[in-house]
Structure formats: structure tokens, C-alpha cells
Design an enzyme around this catalytic site. Structure first.
Site, PDB file in Angstrom:
ATOM      1  N   CYS A 148      -0.782   9.856   7.098  1.00 57.49           N
ATOM      2  CA  CYS A 148       0.474   9.492   7.777  1.00 57.49           C
ATOM      3  C   CYS A 148       0.329   9.669   9.288  1.00 57.49           C
ATOM      4  CB  CYS A 148       1.629  10.362   7.277  1.00 57.49           C
ATOM      5  SG  CYS A 148       1.962  10.129   5.528  1.00 57.49           S
ATOM      6  N   CYS A 190       0.829  -1.214   0.000  1.00 58.37           N
ATOM      7  CA  CYS A 190       0.000   0.000   0.000  1.00 58.37           C
ATOM      8  C   CYS A 190       0.857   1.256   0.000  1.00 58.37           C
ATOM      9  CB  CYS A 190      -0.927   0.022   1.212  1.00 58.37           C
ATOM     10  SG  CYS A 190      -2.247  -1.178   1.085  1.00 58.37           S
ATOM     11  N   CYS A 238       6.837   8.246   2.870  1.00 56.98           N
ATOM     12  CA  CYS A 238       7.254   9.548   2.347  1.00 56.98           C
ATOM     13  C   CYS A 238       7.796  10.439   3.472  1.00 56.98           C
ATOM     14  CB  CYS A 238       6.053  10.220   1.702  1.00 56.98           C
ATOM     15  SG  CYS A 238       4.731  10.446   2.882  1.00 56.98           S
TER      16      CYS A 238
END
Ligand code: FES
Length: 295
Positions: free
Chosen positions: A105, A35, A61
Site C-alpha cells: 500500500c 487487483c 483496505c
């Protein structure tokens, strides 16, 4: 390009507490490489039950690294109960904000922590337990997870839901289902907000009564008046007398007396107390006219 705050950049370029705690008391894992994001959190407690050491490893990221780094900083030294109170909004706020497309996140960090604490308490798997029924098969997100991000972050669109938990970010086949969940959860939130404040011994305190009067005006009366260019303000409450002032079109309206009895008073009696009666504050109306003519 995403706009990142200096704090996000700092925690991305200099992440704190990277790695793995030796002989951890709790381990939490969330996400998967398939994912695009994965996070592993390990912690150790001191003899007083506080988090003495916590470390993370992530595949993701800049935001995933920064939010994980901040999470470890925020929970170090806390008890598990205190750490559980850290929300994804706390993480984002500490960073001075995140691009909305990256809010998932911060959610991932909170879920990894929950998994690690559950692992410590139950000794079971370190994997974040997914409850509920899968709604988004592209990202494996359940109805319970979607409900939670909507409720905790007051989300109102499918796009926002995608930003916070990825659901809906693939083929789009789940968008209809996500919309239904948004409608249901937001409907529940409105109904909860409509509930009267807690009563003491079945009787409202003066403060509770004023709050409920204000809430009823805000939610039951004002939207209808605004639709016709008018408005109403609560001026005072003296015993059972509620003093209001009409504004805008309502201040000029020939049937304002009807609006006062048939709408304002009726709603206040329905939602607050049968014994309330409403009076218009003419003085405030005149002052309003004076201000209006001066400006
Ligand atoms: S099923 Fe949700 S995006 Fe494909």
C-alpha cells in the site's frame, strides 16, 4: 487479524485530504479494481511551485486509505523535487510501521505520486507507466518494479517481494523468476558495498583508509574466522601499521600468526593498499584473558 498502530487507525478513521482537487495540475493513477487496490491522486501547485492542495481517492483496505492520507500530509507544501524524495519507507515510518503484508500500500502511494508528477511535467496519461517485462502475470508486475522494491527495501525473500508489490501472490508460477531477480539485485548490492570509498586524486584520505580497512575486515576476513569460532577486531591504524586483536578461538590458536599474515594482511593488501602490514595487539589479548577469567 492485522496489528495496526494508533496512527494507522487514526488515518483510516479520519483520512485527510479525501476527494479530488478541482482543475488539478497533475493526476496520478495506480492499481486497478481487478487487483483489489486502486489509487487516484490529484494536486495543484501554488505560484512558487509548491503543492498547495493534494487529494486522493482510493479503493482498498485500511492500510491503503491510511498510507494515501499520510502521503498527502507529507507532500503538502513541498516542491515536486522535495515530494519525489518521499519513499514508501517514509510513509510506513510516519505511521509507526505497517504489517509487512501491507507494505504494497505504501509502494502504491509513492507510485501514484510519481505518475501525477509525470502527468504534470509531460502532460501525458495519468496512469502509472509500467516499465520492463511482466514477470508476474497474475498481478501484472514487471521485473523493473520487482527490482526496485528489492533494492529500496533490501528484500531477500519471495514472500517479502509479494508483500511489497504483490508479485508472486497468485498462482506462484513466477516464484522462480522472482528468486533469480532477488539473487541478481542482492549480488549487485554486495558488489557495490565492496567498492572502495571515493578517492581524492587517486589517494585515500586517512578516514577513507580506516573505513576501507574496517570494511575489508568485516566483509573479507571476519566471516571466515567466525566459521571456525574465532573473530578479529580492528584496534588501531598508525600510518601503514594496522593493529588487530584476535578473539574467540583465534586468540587461542597456534597458527594465529599465519592467520594474521596469510589472511588478514593478505586481504588488506589486496583490497586497501600493498604497503599495509599487520600487528597483533598483545595487550588487548591479555586484557581479554583477564576479563574472560573474571567472568
Ligand atoms: S504469475 Fe505471479 S503469482 Fe501467478
Amino acid at each position: 487479524m492485522w496489528e495496526y498502530t494508533d496512527k494507522v487507525k487514526d488515518h483510516f478513521f479520519n483520512p485527510r485530504n479525501v476527494g479530488e482537487v478541482e482543475n488539478p495540475d497533475g493526476v496520478g493513477e495506480v492499481g486497478s479494481l481487478a487487483c483489489g487496490d486502486a489509487l487516484r491522486l490529484t494536486f495543484k501547485l501554488d505560484k512558487n511551485g509548491r503543492i498547495a492542495d493534494v487529494k486522493f481517492k482510493t479503493f482498498g483496505c485500511a492500510s491503503a486509505i491510511a498510507t494515501s492520507s499520510v502521503l498527502t500530509e507529507l507532500i503538502k507544501g513541498k516542491t515536486l523535487e522535495e515530494a519525489m524524495k518521499v519513499t514508501n519507507r517514509d510513509i510506513a515510518a510516519y505511521l509507526g510501521g505497517l504489517p509487512e503484508q501491507k507494505m504494497h500500500c505504501s509502494v502504491m502511494g509513492r507510485e501514484a505520486l510519481e505518475a501525477a508528477i509525470a502527468n504534470y511535467r509531460g502532460g501525458g496519461t495519468a496512469k502509472h507507466e509500467i516499465e520492463g517485462n511482466i514477470v508476474c502475470t497474475c498481478f501484472g508486475v514487471t521485473d523493473k518494479e520487482i527490482e526496485r522494491v528489492i533494492r529500496e527495501n533490501d528484500l531477500t525473500t519471495v514472500e517479502q517481494v509479494t508483500n511489497y508489490c504483490k508479485a508472486g501472490g497468485g498462482c506462484g508460477g513466477c516464484h522462480g523468476e522472482i528468486e533469480k531477480i532477488i539473487e541478481r539485485v542482492q549480488g549487485e548490492r554486495v558488489r557495490e558495498q565492496m567498492l572502495p570509498p571515493p578517492r581524492r586524486g587517486g589517494k585515500l584520505t586517512t578516514i577513507q583508509k580506516i573505513q576501507l580497512i574496517q570494511q575489508t575486515i568485516n566483509e573479507q576476513v571476519r566471516p571466515a574466522l567466525r566459521a571456525h569460532g574465532g573473530n578479529v577486531e580492528l584496534i588501531d591504524v598508525e600510518g601503514n601499521k594496522v593493529v588487530i586483536a584476535f578473539r574467540g578461538m583465534c586468540a587461542e590458536c597456534k597458527i594465529s600468526d599465519f592467520t594474521m599474515r596469510g589472511v588478514v594482511e593478505a586481504k588488506l593488501r589486496e583490497f586497501v593498499s600493498e604497503s599495509l602490514f599487520v600487528e597483533e595487539d598483545k595487550e588487548s589479548l591479555e586484557q581479554g584473558h583477564e576479563h574472560g577469567s573474571k567472568s
